[in-house]
Design an enzyme around this catalytic site. Structure first.
Site, PDB file in Angstrom:
ATOM      1  N   ASN A   9     -27.402 -61.668  95.202  1.00 19.74           N
ATOM      2  CA  ASN A   9     -28.404 -61.087  96.102  1.00 19.74           C
ATOM      3  C   ASN A   9     -28.960 -59.852  95.409  1.00 19.74           C
ATOM      4  OD1 ASN A   9     -29.873 -59.872  98.114  1.00 19.74           O
ATOM      5  ND2 ASN A   9     -28.134 -59.491  99.480  1.00 19.74           N
ATOM      6  N   LYS A  11     -31.376 -57.982  96.296  1.00 12.81           N
ATOM      7  CA  LYS A  11     -31.877 -56.961  97.235  1.00 12.81           C
ATOM      8  C   LYS A  11     -33.231 -56.432  96.747  1.00 12.81           C
ATOM      9  CE  LYS A  11     -27.125 -56.132  98.546  1.00 12.81           C
ATOM     10  NZ  LYS A  11     -26.088 -55.228  99.032  1.00 12.81           N
ATOM     11  N   HIS A  95     -28.145 -60.825 106.761  1.00 12.01           N
ATOM     12  CA  HIS A  95     -27.427 -59.849 105.933  1.00 12.01           C
ATOM     13  C   HIS A  95     -27.218 -58.557 106.725  1.00 12.01           C
ATOM     14  CE1 HIS A  95     -26.458 -57.071 102.710  1.00 12.01           C
ATOM     15  NE2 HIS A  95     -26.102 -58.134 102.018  1.00 12.01           N
ATOM     16  N   GLU A  97     -27.592 -55.592 105.940  1.00  7.70           N
ATOM     17  CA  GLU A  97     -28.696 -54.620 105.782  1.00  7.70           C
ATOM     18  C   GLU A  97     -29.870 -54.988 106.688  1.00  7.70           C
ATOM     19  OE1 GLU A  97     -28.768 -54.940 101.508  1.00  7.70           O
ATOM     20  OE2 GLU A  97     -26.805 -53.969 101.463  1.00  7.70           O
ATOM     21  N   GLU A 167     -19.073 -60.681 104.650  1.00  7.21           N
ATOM     22  CA  GLU A 167     -19.321 -59.461 103.884  1.00  7.21           C
ATOM     23  C   GLU A 167     -18.964 -58.245 104.743  1.00  7.21           C
ATOM     24  OE1 GLU A 167     -22.410 -60.109 100.581  1.00  7.21           O
ATOM     25  OE2 GLU A 167     -23.533 -59.672 102.384  1.00  7.21           O
ATOM     26  N   GLY A 173     -21.566 -52.424  98.305  1.00 13.73           N
ATOM     27  CA  GLY A 173     -22.117 -51.348  97.480  1.00 13.73           C
ATOM     28  C   GLY A 173     -21.240 -50.110  97.406  1.00 13.73           C
ATOM     29  N   SER A 213     -18.774 -55.748  96.839  1.00  7.27           N
ATOM     30  CA  SER A 213     -18.223 -55.208  95.591  1.00  7.27           C
ATOM     31  C   SER A 213     -17.459 -56.242  94.757  1.00  7.27           C
ATOM     32  CB  SER A 213     -17.348 -53.978  95.878  1.00  7.27           C
ATOM     33  OG  SER A 213     -18.133 -52.964  96.480  1.00  7.27           O
TER      34      SER A 213
END
Ligand code: 13P
Length: 249
Positions: A9, A11, A95, A97, A167, A173, A213
């Protein structure tokens, strides 16, 4: 036997030249295409050109998001029809985010999954708890509830197009990966939930990826777990060498 999936991904990262170079390197990689799917999810604006570079390879190009309507007055949005028009093979959906920064609710994610089913458009459906939820010990409830709400009205047959990605938000991240045991126990909880909602055969067939990660250093340990079928990789998928090491774990 579930085929494994390694998905990158990207992003909102990479200039066009960097993205094109990265796809070029990935198309030259040798990996077991019988046992493994490799997916990249670049920015919308690069999908068409990168799809051309990846065309003769086994690399699948996915979007990171889409809207659930086919067309109309939805300024700034992109439909599944449009993605299919330019050869995009599937998309990530839900996702964290999208959920947290762009306020996507379980209801919106469910509408997107229903649209994907209607268009037979494969999706990687993301779920995951926050740190507060894990500390409070409600992570399994939270995640299985997300799975249930996202899949409301989705039949056993429809599940063919769905891959799930667990996730944990606190691992995205941050450099903090869930331990392979914690990831495995969540994957097992998701599979048990699917077994109850549908049946054991379906639960045994659904692919569940881990994201948060993932790096060359931890991929093998994660993939050794019985219920982890692959990885959804952010940062480490942006460089050819680290992504290649993850693909060939
Ligand atoms: P990182 O691998 O950068 O933690 O990102 C994970 C992720 O969000 C993939 O969708």
């Amino acid at each position: 036997m579930r085929r494994s999936v390694i998905a990158g991904n990207w992003k909102m990262n990479l200039g066009f030249g960097e993205a094109a170079d990265l796809v070029n390197s990935l198309t030259k990689l040798n990996y077991n295409t019988e046992q493994k799917d490799v997916i990249i999810a670049p920015s919308f604006v690069y999908l068409s050109e990168l799809g051309k570079i990846a065309k003769d390879s086994n690399i699948k190009v996915y979007a990171q998001n889409f809207y659930y309507e086919d067309s109309g007055a939805f300024t700034g949005e992109v439909s599944i029809e449009m993605l299919k028009n330019i050869g995009v093979a599937g998309s990530i959906v839900g996702h964290s985010e999208r959920r947290m920064i762009f306020h996507e609710t379980d209801e919106v994610i469910n509408k997107k999954i229903k649209a994907a089913v209607a268009h037979k458009f494969p999706v990687i459906f993301c779920v995951g708890e926050t740190l507060e939820q894990r500390v409070a010990g409600v992570h399994e409830e939270v995640v299985t509830a997300q799975v249930g709400l996202g899949l409301e009205g989705i039949s056993e047959k429809d599940m063919e197009i769905i891959t799930i990605a667990y996730e944990p938000v606190w691992a995205i991240g941050t450099g903090k990966t869930a331990s392979s045991d914690d990831a495995e126990s969540m994957h097992k909880a998701i599979r048990n939930f699917l077994g109850k909602k549908y049946n054991k055969a379906l639960a045994d067939n659904v692919r569940i990826l881990y994201g948060g990660s993932v790096k060359p250093e931890n991929i093998s340990e994660l993939m050794a777990m019985e219920n982890i079928d692959g990885a959804l990789v952010g940062g480490a998928s942006l460089k050819a060498d680290s992504f290649a090491k993850i693909i060939n774990y």
